[in-house]
Design an enzyme around this catalytic site. Sequence first.
Site, PDB file in Angstrom:
ATOM      1  N   ASP A 323     115.474  36.821  17.598  1.00 32.77           N
ATOM      2  CA  ASP A 323     114.337  37.098  16.848  1.00 32.77           C
ATOM      3  C   ASP A 323     113.291  36.229  17.384  1.00 32.77           C
ATOM      4  O   ASP A 323     112.076  36.632  17.367  1.00 32.77           O
ATOM      5  CB  ASP A 323     114.535  36.743  15.465  1.00 32.77           C
ATOM      6  CG  ASP A 323     115.893  37.701  14.809  1.00 32.77           C
ATOM      7  OD1 ASP A 323     116.654  37.703  15.723  1.00 32.77           O
ATOM      8  OD2 ASP A 323     115.842  37.940  13.577  1.00 32.77           O
ATOM      9  N   GLU A 471     123.983  47.112  16.966  1.00 33.26           N
ATOM     10  CA  GLU A 471     125.115  46.533  16.650  1.00 33.26           C
ATOM     11  C   GLU A 471     125.936  47.446  16.024  1.00 33.26           C
ATOM     12  O   GLU A 471     127.456  46.890  15.680  1.00 33.26           O
ATOM     13  CB  GLU A 471     124.855  45.375  15.758  1.00 33.26           C
ATOM     14  CG  GLU A 471     124.007  44.275  16.270  1.00 33.26           C
ATOM     15  CD  GLU A 471     123.626  43.298  15.161  1.00 33.26           C
ATOM     16  OE1 GLU A 471     123.356  43.451  14.026  1.00 33.26           O
ATOM     17  OE2 GLU A 471     123.394  42.010  15.531  1.00 33.26           O
TER      18      GLU A 471
HETATM   19  O1  IFM Z   1     118.974  39.351  15.332  1.00 36.45           O
HETATM   20  C1  IFM Z   1     119.185  40.308  14.259  1.00 36.45           C
HETATM   21  C2  IFM Z   1     120.038  41.210  14.843  1.00 36.45           C
HETATM   22  O2  IFM Z   1     119.184  42.043  15.734  1.00 36.45           O
HETATM   23  C3  IFM Z   1     120.227  42.242  13.694  1.00 36.45           C
HETATM   24  N1  IFM Z   1     120.694  41.748  12.614  1.00 36.45           N
HETATM   25  C4  IFM Z   1     119.905  40.645  12.214  1.00 36.45           C
HETATM   26  C5  IFM Z   1     119.801  39.861  13.229  1.00 36.45           C
HETATM   27  C6  IFM Z   1     118.947  38.308  12.326  1.00 36.45           C
HETATM   28  O3  IFM Z   1     117.879  38.934  12.153  1.00 36.45           O
END
Ligand code: IFM
Length: 736
Positions: A323, A471
């Site tokens: 992020d 994911e």
């Molecule tokens: O980095 C992100 C990921 O891409 C999606 N789930 C949450 C994470 C943290 O914001």
Amino acid sequence: MIIKEVGYNKENYAHFGTKFLIGNGYMGVRGTPEEYTKEYMPAINIAGVYNLAAPDKWRESLNAPNPFFVKIAIGGTELALPDATNKVLLHEQSINMALGIHLRKTVFKTQQGQVNIESRRFASMTAHNILALEYIVTADFDAEIIITSGIDGNVWDVNGPHFVRHNIVDGEIMSVEGVCDNGLSVKTLEKVEIKGNLKSQSVIKEDKRILRALTFAVKKDEQCSIKKVAYVSTSKDLQIAKKTSDTNFLSLTYDELLVAQTEYWKSFWVENFVTIEGDKEAETALNYCIYSLQIIAPRHAKALSIPARGLSGQVYKGAVFWDTEMFMLDYFILNDIGTARTLLKYRIDGLKGARIKAKQEGFDGAFYAWESHENGLEACTKFNVTDVFTGRSVRTYFMDKQVHISAAIVYGLHKYTSMTGDFSILADGGLEIILECADFYMSMLSQRFSHRQDSDRVGKLELHDVVGPDEYHERVNNNAYTNRMAKFVLEYALEVLKKQTATSVSQVEKNRITAYKKKLKKCIEAICQPRTSKDGVIEQFDGYFELEDVSVDEVRSRLKDKREYWGGSNGVASTTKIIKQADVVTMLALFKNEYDIQTLRKNLEYYEKRTEHGSSLSACMYGLLHCYCDSVQDAYPMFVKSAAVDLVTPSKLWAGGIYIGGSHPASWGGAYQMMVYGFAGLTLKQTKKGITPVLNPRLPTHWKRLAFKCSIAGKRYNINITNKKHSIKSAKYKEK
Ligand code: IFM
């Protein structure tokens, strides 16, 4: 510049705690009313200090003993939220962003009349260990008012309790020190100025907290008040901070701190305010993003980064994800190069951890932590989601397969050097990151043994068994985003090596570098491209096109519990084309120049329908690509969604039994990127004069003017855009 909510609803405690956050990069203070105890999640979340409470728990960031705890009683009856909800006549909470202050006003109705509480509090931007609070009580009748205030060491923890012992000191300066079993400690000191007709005071010393009960005898409409200054520190401060705090806590007063705070924010907004004429709501939301990024920027630290949930608590373990580099970094590069460098230096320090992880996973080079703690230590567990039906932990592959994390860091370094013109970071450790991440991807690339006979794959190198940004689909081969990012790392490694002047290097070393460059070139040429359909849709990963093609709504309707996790082996989305977040679209937004506009549009249209936007990182990437495709009116809702993510009621607080609430810095950074690169259309050109900014604006039709400042290659610019004309002028400002 005011974010405000009027009315009290106990249920909002988690959301408002996040929305009304104050902070200064050293710590974040959740926006909960002063009287809240740990059930309602007040927290003073410290940046970069982590602890493991017990072997079966997660390592997470620490919350400090809370010096903002205050409650009142009148005539023997406590007036404290949420218990006194039925007595509330008025309740307001706000952040005055112009001054960096949290304000609260509550009016309670009692049998004798009305009682009014007003508080102001802030985390000092000029002294990073300091918090300050003013708390004023009045009644419209003669009253005995007891203000009980002090330091509450009984803190809210997600995976605590962390403190095994509390050292409590009474006196003019009171303190509570929470000590973990490994000796790590967090200490809060406070001193108080008291105003009003004080009749008596006493000290209440409990296990984990120390309070002062101040009894005032006040006449109708007469004020009684306290002003508090608190000092929060940890036993790790010397390791983290740039310099030891030169704050003389004893001599600091609330009033002086308030003046300094006000001055800081005034000059901050002169430089950083973004004007959006014709859209007040968007203007406020975007400036809230800027305020929010600024209050979590680790300006005090030598090398530190920003957790995925900022400093709003311990969600996601207070860990740092991709992020930062992919979503937040641009704001700092364009406005606060010092912080941008601090964020990248954190990754330089993290190389140690990345090397260990690569080795553990059987690769060369540097495989960065998916959820990073200090020194790049991996905080992500193999079981990151809880099954809502069985309560059992589910094996997820975020930690070991989301290999695109290493590329994100290299991408961040590339953005930093190319936009600031400051290449010194490469000599300070950046080069090692680039080369070791290149080593990592080269060791991952395997000759293709696949059963598929596509002629374009013969002799190609593939990246197997990964998780891309989406994911929900785990352990896939040749994720388009990951492959392109890996290729980018190799290309950048080659580019920096070509620029290195190796005058004092031995012949043996020169030969080694030449061979290494050849290997990089070979991998760059051979890394396979994703499959593309006849009409130009890029396949997200091998086999994606064969998955069930259903709508997001259909997949949602298959949920048996709305908190169910959509991905993993049993997830409702895993066998379908429904994706969690921008994946191919992120790749296209980053590498838009490699595709024609039809391809960009085609993919945008295709994937948008199939994206759940289950991550707050998704909307801004769709929005950016919409801007690049000139579909600005479709970009606009994505911009609003990203910018206002923490202003509106949260849609998703759970990922299969795990609380994931808290603030969304990546989304703020993404909204900022949309404004700069999307609507203003800022790009950089390398000319004889150096790096120069160029604009290609596309404003939403109802925006009359967009104006902001930004720094490029050490110069500050004033950017002004209307629907008829635009300009970039040098601004009088020296980058610190
Ligand atoms: O980095 C992100 C990921 O891409 C999606 N789930 C949450 C994470 C943290 O914001």
